[in-house]
Scaffold this motif. Structure first.
Motif, PDB file in Angstrom:
ATOM      1  N   LEU A   1      51.159-121.476 -74.065  1.00  0.00           N
ATOM      2  CA  LEU A   1      50.584-121.607 -72.134  1.00  0.00           C
ATOM      3  C   LEU A   1      49.964-121.015 -71.684  1.00  0.00           C
ATOM      4  O   LEU A   1      49.807-121.022 -71.149  1.00  0.00           O
ATOM      5  N   ALA A   2      49.226-120.067 -72.823  1.00  0.00           N
ATOM      6  CA  ALA A   2      48.763-119.211 -72.194  1.00  0.00           C
ATOM      7  C   ALA A   2      47.502-120.359 -72.122  1.00  0.00           C
ATOM      8  O   ALA A   2      46.234-120.296 -71.681  1.00  0.00           O
ATOM      9  N   ILE A   3      47.218-121.389 -72.936  1.00  0.00           N
ATOM     10  CA  ILE A   3      46.573-122.272 -73.055  1.00  0.00           C
ATOM     11  C   ILE A   3      46.449-123.237 -72.479  1.00  0.00           C
ATOM     12  O   ILE A   3      46.238-124.646 -72.013  1.00  0.00           O
ATOM     13  N   HIS A   4      47.712-123.833 -72.208  1.00  0.00           N
ATOM     14  CA  HIS A   4      48.603-125.229 -71.948  1.00  0.00           C
ATOM     15  C   HIS A   4      49.905-124.309 -71.019  1.00  0.00           C
ATOM     16  O   HIS A   4      50.899-124.226 -71.221  1.00  0.00           O
ATOM     17  N   PRO A   5      49.687-124.386 -69.565  1.00  0.00           N
ATOM     18  CA  PRO A   5      50.590-123.754 -69.119  1.00  0.00           C
ATOM     19  C   PRO A   5      51.934-125.282 -68.417  1.00  0.00           C
ATOM     20  O   PRO A   5      53.096-124.329 -68.531  1.00  0.00           O
ATOM     21  N   PHE A   6      51.744-126.377 -68.925  1.00  0.00           N
ATOM     22  CA  PHE A   6      53.375-127.070 -68.598  1.00  0.00           C
ATOM     23  C   PHE A   6      53.640-127.397 -70.480  1.00  0.00           C
ATOM     24  O   PHE A   6      54.934-127.925 -70.964  1.00  0.00           O
ATOM     25  N   GLY A   7      53.375-126.144 -71.144  1.00  0.00           N
ATOM     26  CA  GLY A   7      54.372-126.696 -72.976  1.00  0.00           C
ATOM     27  C   GLY A   7      53.808-127.571 -73.299  1.00  0.00           C
ATOM     28  O   GLY A   7      55.180-127.910 -74.541  1.00  0.00           O
ATOM     29  N   GLN A   8      53.051-128.463 -73.379  1.00  0.00           N
ATOM     30  CA  GLN A   8      52.274-129.719 -74.536  1.00  0.00           C
ATOM     31  C   GLN A   8      51.446-129.332 -75.119  1.00  0.00           C
ATOM     32  O   GLN A   8      50.483-128.113 -75.266  1.00  0.00           O
TER      33      GLN A   8
ATOM     34  N   LEU B   1      40.790-126.436 -72.697  1.00  0.00           N
ATOM     35  CA  LEU B   1      41.403-127.487 -71.583  1.00  0.00           C
ATOM     36  C   LEU B   1      42.685-127.304 -72.083  1.00  0.00           C
ATOM     37  O   LEU B   1      42.940-127.369 -73.278  1.00  0.00           O
ATOM     38  N   PHE B   2      43.434-128.718 -70.858  1.00  0.00           N
ATOM     39  CA  PHE B   2      44.843-129.043 -71.604  1.00  0.00           C
ATOM     40  C   PHE B   2      44.175-130.616 -70.532  1.00  0.00           C
ATOM     41  O   PHE B   2      43.341-130.673 -70.526  1.00  0.00           O
ATOM     42  N   GLU B   3      45.701-131.461 -70.757  1.00  0.00           N
ATOM     43  CA  GLU B   3      45.581-132.470 -70.401  1.00  0.00           C
ATOM     44  C   GLU B   3      44.461-133.499 -70.601  1.00  0.00           C
ATOM     45  O   GLU B   3      43.316-133.021 -71.174  1.00  0.00           O
TER      46      GLU B   3
ATOM     47  N   ARG C   1      37.661-127.504 -66.335  1.00  0.00           N
ATOM     48  CA  ARG C   1      38.684-125.913 -65.638  1.00  0.00           C
ATOM     49  C   ARG C   1      39.131-126.716 -64.767  1.00  0.00           C
ATOM     50  O   ARG C   1      39.989-127.481 -63.705  1.00  0.00           O
TER      51      ARG C   1
ATOM     52  N   THR D   1      39.888-130.300 -65.106  1.00  0.00           N
ATOM     53  CA  THR D   1      41.123-130.694 -65.270  1.00  0.00           C
ATOM     54  C   THR D   1      42.690-130.205 -64.813  1.00  0.00           C
ATOM     55  O   THR D   1      43.441-131.231 -64.696  1.00  0.00           O
ATOM     56  N   TRP D   2      42.240-129.840 -63.874  1.00  0.00           N
ATOM     57  CA  TRP D   2      42.860-129.449 -62.837  1.00  0.00           C
ATOM     58  C   TRP D   2      43.586-130.926 -61.617  1.00  0.00           C
ATOM     59  O   TRP D   2      45.044-131.198 -61.284  1.00  0.00           O
TER      60      TRP D   2
ATOM     61  N   PHE E   1      43.360-133.562 -62.914  1.00  0.00           N
ATOM     62  CA  PHE E   1      43.970-134.809 -64.083  1.00  0.00           C
ATOM     63  C   PHE E   1      45.770-134.413 -63.936  1.00  0.00           C
ATOM     64  O   PHE E   1      46.626-134.798 -64.071  1.00  0.00           O
TER      65      PHE E   1
ATOM     66  N   ARG F   1      58.500-128.423 -63.858  1.00  0.00           N
ATOM     67  CA  ARG F   1      57.445-128.452 -63.683  1.00  0.00           C
ATOM     68  C   ARG F   1      56.742-127.078 -62.549  1.00  0.00           C
ATOM     69  O   ARG F   1      55.493-126.730 -62.871  1.00  0.00           O
TER      70      ARG F   1
ATOM     71  N   GLN G   1      56.621-123.622 -64.318  1.00  0.00           N
ATOM     72  CA  GLN G   1      56.158-123.997 -65.371  1.00  0.00           C
ATOM     73  C   GLN G   1      54.295-123.760 -64.396  1.00  0.00           C
ATOM     74  O   GLN G   1      53.586-122.507 -64.266  1.00  0.00           O
TER      75      GLN G   1
ATOM     76  N   ARG H   1      51.814-119.640 -64.402  1.00  0.00           N
ATOM     77  CA  ARG H   1      50.486-119.914 -64.110  1.00  0.00           C
ATOM     78  C   ARG H   1      49.550-119.622 -62.583  1.00  0.00           C
ATOM     79  O   ARG H   1      48.532-119.067 -63.131  1.00  0.00           O
TER      80      ARG H   1
END
Lengths: 217, 217
Positions: free
Chosen positions: A51-58, A69-71, B96, B99-100, B102, B142, B145, B149
């Motif tokens: 979760l520290a790298i992907h706040p939505f746990g994906q 980055l995530f997304e 980053r 990223t937000w 997206f 959602r 989460q 964050r």
């Protein structure tokens, strides 16, 4: 710097390439960038470390030195904006290619993801079967509009771009339901994407990864 | 060059600022760019003239000389990438912030838009009432989460960015249902967005526009 992405320890699709790591693998292959893949189990996805790298746990995520980055859209944009051949240099054409990235993710993928929602989270509900045609028709409505815009062009706006990469990836998710093949021009568009050597490498890599992982979850 | 955007001739929300032209007005106000607004009726939205600029027959669109864009995310990115103060200069922070954008559009807005789907297109179905709590709980999941964050930070990643602009705009859509106020830190985050002078100007402009238009459409 080493690029590390994350992927399902074992993809729910069993290696059909529909999980979002495949589109990130694809853009990295188009850019010619080597990358490593870290498997994340469904349990680990909900743990603080992930979760520290992907706040939505994906998945996927992208790590490159200090950058996290995530997304998938953001990761694809990051790679595409730093490597030639994925976004046009001419400013207006570039803005239009980026538009197709957003269109794929905000206007085309949401109705398509409802197919997953209907099956996975509402499959046991009494309305599930009766509601499915409505969900499918919302997808058809959007694909009709997309097919009208694509016409008989090879790609959405001139040469292949990151916008096509994302759109093809999103459309691929409609193939198992049979909806994609109701739109021959879009099915052919997707097939053109799949025929790209970079896509083939990405697909083979995710398939090998999903086959090699232990059958836990 | 004159910037022209499109908006509903009369927004379905009656001027609550939840239609997607408001977020584009907001970024234009943040950038200090003057713009004109062309009203589009529901009928005209499905006509070839409008479909030529927006393949999905929606608003907003963006016209500036030869450049024609659709998708609010793409328009916001276009404006933000050309004007200081909306995306950080430092490359990693910039990636980053994007990223937000997206994340807001691909991970947060889709479950929120289901509220509209349930009401507008499935409101007369027998499952509509029983299904609503499932839809609401997906939004809550959602937002939980996202709140985790955000923590007690003012914005999602350092200074206010186009990522916050899009996220605040998306979250605003959960206020009429009461869900936003179940998350005090997110409600406060949204309120900080609304307190920005540029947002206030954008909101006032869309309200005046919706009040001024004839009650057809």
């Amino acid at each position: 710097m080493t690029i590390t992405i994350t992927a399902f320890e074992r993809s729910p699709d069993g290696g059909m390439g529909l999980a979002r790591d495949t589109r990130v693998r694809w853009v990295l292959e188009e850019a010619g960038l080597p990358y490593e893949v870290r498997a994340v189990s469904f349990a680990a996805m909900k743990e603080p470390a992930h979760l520290a790298i992907h706040p939505f746990g994906q998945i996927p995520t992208y790590e490159e030195g200090d950058l996290v980055l995530f997304e998938s859209g953001s990761i694809i944009f990051h790679v595409a904006s730093q490597h030639a051949g994925l976004l046009p240099d001419e400013p207006n054409a570039r803005a239009r290619a980026i538009t197709w990235m957003f269109a794929a993710l905000n206007s085309v993928e949401p109705p398509i993801l409802d197919l997953v929602t209907v099956r996975l989270t509402e499959g046991d509900k009494p309305w599930s079967k009766e509601r499915m045609p409505l969900v499918a028709n919302r997808i058809r409505h959007r694909l009709n509009q997309l097919a009208a815009r694509l016409g008989d062009a090879e790609w959405l706006d001139g040469a292949f771009s990151a916008g096509d990469l994302v759109m093809v990836s999103v459309l691929l998710r409609t193939r198992p339901s049979g909806i994609l093949n109701e739109f021959p021009s879009l099915a052919a568009y997707v097939a053109r994407g799949e025929a790209r050597p970079a896509y083939k490498r990405a697909f083979a890599a995710q398939l090998a990864f999903n086959t090699a992982q232990p059958a836990t979850g």
